[in-house]
Structures are given as structure tokens and as C-alpha cells.
Design a protein around this motif. Structure first.
Motif, PDB file in Angstrom:
ATOM      1  N   VAL A  33      48.637  48.427  41.762  1.00 26.46           N
ATOM      2  CA  VAL A  33      48.772  49.704  41.504  1.00 26.46           C
ATOM      3  C   VAL A  33      49.984  50.444  41.991  1.00 26.46           C
ATOM      4  O   VAL A  33      50.456  49.657  43.213  1.00 26.46           O
ATOM      5  N   ARG A  34      50.463  51.454  41.465  1.00 21.79           N
ATOM      6  CA  ARG A  34      51.690  52.215  42.100  1.00 21.79           C
ATOM      7  C   ARG A  34      51.105  52.712  43.660  1.00 21.79           C
ATOM      8  O   ARG A  34      52.008  52.721  44.479  1.00 21.79           O
ATOM      9  N   GLU A 106      41.951  42.312  37.786  1.00 23.58           N
ATOM     10  CA  GLU A 106      41.193  42.118  36.331  1.00 23.58           C
ATOM     11  C   GLU A 106      40.687  43.511  36.124  1.00 23.58           C
ATOM     12  O   GLU A 106      40.481  43.945  35.002  1.00 23.58           O
ATOM     13  N   PHE A 107      40.019  44.311  37.198  1.00 25.14           N
ATOM     14  CA  PHE A 107      39.227  45.552  37.003  1.00 25.14           C
ATOM     15  C   PHE A 107      40.202  46.387  36.546  1.00 25.14           C
ATOM     16  O   PHE A 107      40.064  47.380  35.637  1.00 25.14           O
ATOM     17  N   VAL A 108      41.318  46.614  37.050  1.00 28.09           N
ATOM     18  CA  VAL A 108      42.592  47.446  36.934  1.00 28.09           C
ATOM     19  C   VAL A 108      42.893  47.233  35.504  1.00 28.09           C
ATOM     20  O   VAL A 108      43.402  48.143  34.684  1.00 28.09           O
ATOM     21  N   ARG A 109      43.092  46.120  34.955  1.00 26.29           N
ATOM     22  CA  ARG A 109      43.597  45.750  33.510  1.00 26.29           C
ATOM     23  C   ARG A 109      42.439  46.358  32.703  1.00 26.29           C
ATOM     24  O   ARG A 109      42.988  46.667  31.813  1.00 26.29           O
ATOM     25  N   GLN A 110      41.247  46.062  32.935  1.00 30.53           N
ATOM     26  CA  GLN A 110      40.272  46.431  32.093  1.00 30.53           C
ATOM     27  C   GLN A 110      40.336  47.882  31.958  1.00 30.53           C
ATOM     28  O   GLN A 110      40.084  48.641  30.638  1.00 30.53           O
ATOM     29  N   TRP A 111      40.447  48.570  33.242  1.00 28.69           N
ATOM     30  CA  TRP A 111      40.414  50.234  33.048  1.00 28.69           C
ATOM     31  C   TRP A 111      41.788  50.789  32.365  1.00 28.69           C
ATOM     32  O   TRP A 111      41.552  51.650  31.597  1.00 28.69           O
TER      33      TRP A 111
END
Length: 318
Positions: A33-34, A106-111
Motif C-alpha cells: 500500500v501507499r 492477498e487481503f489488499v488485492r481482494q479489497w
């Protein structure tokens, strides 16, 4: 500036893990993430956890800390920490590495693909036969009597969109069964399988008593249909006990004793459900009192304007 991701890590006597988990989470979040923040919430640890947390906050302004003025249990404190996070998405995870930081990506990609709730589902549980039986019984009761479906193996490790967090914070639940509330909310949900590693160090705080208490609180808070069951069970128990007692008096003393035993057994079941109803009544009373989830003794590295009223914040001034 509002961070893209908040990672909330509840702690209780995690002096052996808190520094390592912050380092692992920081490294993983920086790749995904940024911007991010880490929010540590301590549930009145009795070891050196708070000293480590203070040092971490001094070293990295992205690490924030909340110190509760007492231990508020494993339902209220972690949920309160999630409500106090500011990120566009919030991840809740344990401090002992049983929730692997490597899953953050993976959580961030799904979000980013559109899921508003991403839950990690453990493929297996490492526990003693007794603790395993308690977990299975708790899941079975929630599946049977819960108002919304329960996801076995989903312990609360996951990612929650800002809209989800703000919505649940406004529900005014005095003892939030957060994993049940997530499903009940109806937001877009994704399930991600997780291989559970061993605890890094220290001992688990979830013993038989705490797991049983957690299961009962979850039932009381998310199984409103139980309110009608005690009357039906009482009538059934009375009828069976009466018939068996009459048969025992006619045919011999053994059946009479059996009838009494059965009556007492069913009476115990009724008492259990009455206890659950009593817990629900207590929760109604807590809602009317507007009791905060926790009372803070101190918070570190939070800007003065960082206060989320929906979470019913109450800070005790020294």
C-alpha cells in the motif's frame, strides 16, 4: 493524512512478540500500500508489553498505541481498536504470528477487486482435544441457532472496508461479536484460505474458560431465536419427565429414578437457555447505559483531531 491501510493488533502480555510483529507487518504493508498505520491496543498487560509499545511509537510515528485502563476481554478491546483506526481499509490480526502478515497482500488485492470484507479462513486448528471440542460445539450452536450464517475457521483475521467499520461502530453493541456482525452486515464478502502457523512465542491467552465465555457471548448477541426455546424445552422436559415417572411408578423403581434424572437433566438445559436470555437482558441494559467498549488510560502518536465518536470513546484523564 489518512492512511490507505490500518493494521490493528490487540495485545495482552505479548512482550516476546510485539516488536517482531510490528517489524513484519511494516515490511509487508510497505510492499502492498501507499501508506499505512499500525494501531496497537493493550488490554492491561502485566509484563513489559507497554514498555515495548512506547519504544516502538517513539521509533516510528506510524505506530500508534492505546492503553486500556483494565482488561476488557477479547471481544471488546480488539473491536474498539478497529473502530479507532482511520485507514481506508482496516486489518485486524493477532500479535503472536498465528495470523500470518504475509496474507496482507492477498487481503489488499481482494479489497481492491471489490470485496468490502475479506476474511481469512483457517484450514486447520492446532488445539488440545478439549479445546477443539469446545470450538466445534460453539460453531455447531451458532450454525444451528444464530441469526446469520457463521463461517467456521474465520476467527476475525481479515480486512474491512472503511464503510464496513463505520457501519458496525454505529451499532452500539456492548459486547460486539465482531465476526458475526461482519456476516450480518451483508457487505460484499470474500473468503481467503489461511494456513495457520505456530505461535511465535509466549502462551495463548485463550483457555477453555475464555473460549466458553466467548461462545456464550456470541450466542447471546447473535442468536435471538433462542428467546423462544426455553418455553418449548420446559414443556417437553415436563412432559417426558411426567410420563417416565408414571411408568416408573407402575413398573418398578428404576424407571422412576430414570424419570427423575431425565427431569433434572432437562431442567439443566432450561437453565442454560435462561442464562443466555439473562445475558441478552444484560446487553440491553448495557445499551441503555451507553457504556463504552473500553476506557482508555492513554493513547500515543494520535493527532489531536483523531477521535471517532461512533466508537463511544471514553478516555480517563490522569
Amino acid at each position: 493524512m489518512i492512511p490507505e491501510l490500518s493494521i490493528v493488533i490487540p495485545c495482552f502480555n505479548e512482550e516476546e512478540n510485539v516488536r517482531a510483529i510490528c517489524a513484519a507487518v511494516t515490511a509487508e504493508a510497505a510492499r502492498q500500500v501507499r501508506s499505512h498505520e499500525i494501531l496497537l491496543i493493550d488490554n492491561k498487560s502485566t509484563d513489559a508489553t507497554r514498555e515495548h509499545m512506547r519504544a516502538l511509537c517513539a521509533e516510528d510515528p506510524r505506530i500508534r498505541a492505546i492503553f486500556n485502563n483494565r482488561n476488557y476481554g477479547q471481544m471488546r478491546s480488539p473491536t474498539y481498536g478497529i473502530y479507532q483506526a482511520e485507514g481506508a481499509a482496516v486489518i485486524g490480526m493477532c500479535a503472536d504470528f498465528q495470523d500470518p502478515p504475509a496474507m496482507i497482500g492477498e487481503f489488499v488485492r481482494q479489497w481492491r477487486a471489490g470485496a468490502q470484507i475479506v476474511l481469512g479462513q483457517r484450514r486447520s486448528e492446532r488445539a488440545s482435544p478439549v479445546l477443539g471440542a469446545v470450538r466445534r460445539l460453539g460453531y455447531a450452536l451458532l450454525r444451528k441457532f444464530g441469526d446469520t450464517p457463521v463461517i467456521p475457521g474465520a476467527t476475525g483475521f481479515g480486512l474491512f472496508d472503511r464503510e464496513v467499520v463505520d457501519t458496525l461502530a454505529a451499532w452500539n453493541e456492548p459486547e460486539p461479536f465482531f465476526r458475526g456482525m461482519l456476516v450480518e452486515s451483508g457487505f460484499r464478502l470474500a473468503i481467503v484460505p489461511v494456513d495457520r502457523p505456530e505461535r511465535a512465542a509466549g502462551t495463548s491467552k485463550n483457555g477453555l474458560g475464555s473460549l466458553a465465555s466467548f461462545a456464550l457471548s456470541g450466542l447471546a448477541g447473535s442468536a435471538r431465536s433462542l428467546l423462544r426455546l426455553p418455553i418449548l424445552l420446559a414443556l417437553l422436559a415436563a412432559g417426558i419427565a411426567l410420563l417416565t415417572l408414571v411408568a416408573g411408578l407402575v413398573t418398578g423403581p428404576n424407571l422412576a429414578l430414570l424419570g427423575l434424572a431425565l427431569g433434572f437433566g432437562m431442567f439443566a438445559v432450561v437453565l442454560l437457555f435462561l442464562g443466555l436470555i439473562g445475558d441478552q437482558v444484560r446487553m440491553l441494559a448495557e445499551r441503555s447505559r451507553n457504556v463504552p467498549l473500553v476506557i482508555e488510560a492513554e493513547r500515543i502518536n494520535f493527532p489531536p483531531e483523531r477521535r471517532r465518536p461512533a466508537a463511544r470513546t471514553l478516555i480517563r484523564r490522569p
